[in-house]
Scaffold this motif. Structure first.
Motif, PDB file in Angstrom:
ATOM      1  N   UNK A  46       3.886  -3.630  81.353  1.00  0.00           N
ATOM      2  CA  UNK A  46       3.074  -5.422  81.478  1.00  0.00           C
ATOM      3  C   UNK A  46       4.434  -6.247  81.409  1.00  0.00           C
ATOM      4  N   UNK A  47       5.010  -6.511  80.395  1.00  0.00           N
ATOM      5  CA  UNK A  47       6.044  -6.613  80.299  1.00  0.00           C
ATOM      6  C   UNK A  47       7.389  -6.628  81.225  1.00  0.00           C
TER       7      UNK A  47
ATOM      8  N   UNK B 174       6.157  -8.252  83.970  1.00  0.00           N
ATOM      9  CA  UNK B 174       6.321  -9.636  84.237  1.00  0.00           C
ATOM     10  C   UNK B 174       8.372  -9.832  84.340  1.00  0.00           C
ATOM     11  N   UNK B 175       8.811  -9.119  83.759  1.00  0.00           N
ATOM     12  CA  UNK B 175      10.077  -9.491  83.968  1.00  0.00           C
ATOM     13  C   UNK B 175      11.034  -9.110  85.649  1.00  0.00           C
ATOM     14  N   UNK B 176      10.170  -8.479  86.138  1.00  0.00           N
ATOM     15  CA  UNK B 176      10.602  -7.671  87.105  1.00  0.00           C
ATOM     16  C   UNK B 176      10.483  -9.155  87.769  1.00  0.00           C
ATOM     17  N   UNK B 177       9.177 -10.178  88.050  1.00  0.00           N
ATOM     18  CA  UNK B 177       8.810 -10.600  88.254  1.00  0.00           C
ATOM     19  C   UNK B 177       9.204 -11.929  88.712  1.00  0.00           C
TER      20      UNK B 177
ATOM     21  N   UNK C 210      16.114  -1.691  83.477  1.00  0.00           N
ATOM     22  CA  UNK C 210      15.447  -0.118  84.530  1.00  0.00           C
ATOM     23  C   UNK C 210      13.771  -0.378  85.046  1.00  0.00           C
ATOM     24  N   UNK C 211      13.208  -0.403  83.793  1.00  0.00           N
ATOM     25  CA  UNK C 211      12.144  -0.353  83.907  1.00  0.00           C
ATOM     26  C   UNK C 211      11.825  -1.833  85.192  1.00  0.00           C
ATOM     27  N   UNK C 212      11.745  -2.482  84.096  1.00  0.00           N
ATOM     28  CA  UNK C 212      11.539  -4.156  84.910  1.00  0.00           C
ATOM     29  C   UNK C 212      12.103  -4.034  86.529  1.00  0.00           C
ATOM     30  N   UNK C 213      13.200  -3.288  86.980  1.00  0.00           N
ATOM     31  CA  UNK C 213      13.412  -3.422  87.688  1.00  0.00           C
ATOM     32  C   UNK C 213      12.795  -2.717  88.910  1.00  0.00           C
ATOM     33  N   UNK C 214      12.005  -1.419  88.558  1.00  0.00           N
ATOM     34  CA  UNK C 214      10.631  -0.792  89.273  1.00  0.00           C
ATOM     35  C   UNK C 214       9.689  -1.899  90.170  1.00  0.00           C
ATOM     36  N   UNK C 215       9.896  -3.121  89.503  1.00  0.00           N
ATOM     37  CA  UNK C 215       8.849  -4.132  90.131  1.00  0.00           C
ATOM     38  C   UNK C 215      10.085  -4.736  91.420  1.00  0.00           C
ATOM     39  N   UNK C 216      10.699  -4.504  91.309  1.00  0.00           N
ATOM     40  CA  UNK C 216      11.043  -5.798  92.638  1.00  0.00           C
ATOM     41  C   UNK C 216      11.084  -5.055  93.990  1.00  0.00           C
TER      42      UNK C 216
END
Length: 248
Positions: A99-100, A103-106, A152-158
């Motif tokens: 979830x975080x 959040x940071x990917x967005x 890297x985890x956040x980048x997956x949501x870009x």
């Protein structure tokens, strides 16, 4: 997504962020990762960024004046309009999860401060941090690996960062469950065959098999996750059958 990393090892961050899918996303202009050397804000000739802790004890503490100056220049001073979020990596923080990551990917732009030595002066944390995050119940020698894991985890949501956008939506944890077992060619390996459901070509059967295996894996390995999962009546019945089988 634009991420600024304040670190004592910018070369480590730049090297890793230039590899694999994160590196490709940077080449496409979808992600920007910049690493800033904390010592650039130290004023003495030795570029000192740490000092001994008040009250004694082991380890050195990152100095609040140096770190605050770096954060204010990179992310904006407290109260500045449009100041970006500032995340501190620390084992004292809340645990990082999917979830975080979303959040940071967005989040269009944010800053990560990499902890080091014995820790960070509490006053700069209190005055500058918008979030304190841990990647697990263990201690690293520095926050760089934690920061890179978050990026890297956040980048997956870009959007566009993954070859298949569906991957980010169907991965483990996205529905509060662990993912099912995965298989690829060859169809048989060391006497072990791919489950018939996956090679049947029947999409409904494949989806059902994956759902049941996901539930079973979560039940056996991370039953705590089931509390936050959205479960259908069929899911609940299946979990009850696992409990009754005595294979908890």
């Amino acid at each position: 997504m634009r991420v600024h990393v304040i670190t004592l090892f910018p070369e480590l961050v730049e090297f890793y962020a230039g590899l694999s899918l994160v590196g490709k996303a940077r080449e496409k202009g979808l992600i920007e990762v910049s690493a800033t050397q904390l010592r650039d804000w130290a004023c003495d000739k030795h570029r000192t960024v740490d000092d001994t802790p008040y009250g004694g004890g082991a380890g050195m503490i990152l100095k609040p004046d140096v770190l605050a100056a770096a954060i204010d220049d990179v992310a904006g001073a407290p109260g500045t309009p449009g100041r970006m979020p500032v995340v501190f990596t620390t084992p004292r923080g809340r645990k990082f999860d999917s979830a975080l990551a979303r959040k940071y990917g967005e989040t269009p732009e944010w800053t990560v401060v990499c902890g080091h030595y014995g820790g960070i002066d509490a006053r700069v944390v209190e005055s500058r941090a918008t979030d304190e995050i841990s990647i697990g119940d263990f201690v690293l020698m520095g926050g760089e690996l934690a920061a890179l894991a978050m990026i890297e985890a956040a980048a997956r949501f870009v959007p566009g960062a993954l070859g298949n956008a569906e991957s980010a939506e169907t991965d483990t944890f996205e529905d509060s469950l662990l993912g099912p077992p995965l298989y690829t060619r060859p169809p048989e390996f060391e006497g072990m065959a791919v489950p018939e459901e996956l090679i049947s070509g029947h999409h409904a059967k494949i989806a059902e098999w994956r759902r049941l295996k996901s539930l079973e894996t979560t039940f056996r390995r991370r039953p705590d996750l089931l509390e936050g999962a959205e479960l259908s009546d069929k899911d609940v019945k299946f979990i009850k059958s696992l409990k009754c089988s005595g294979n908890e």
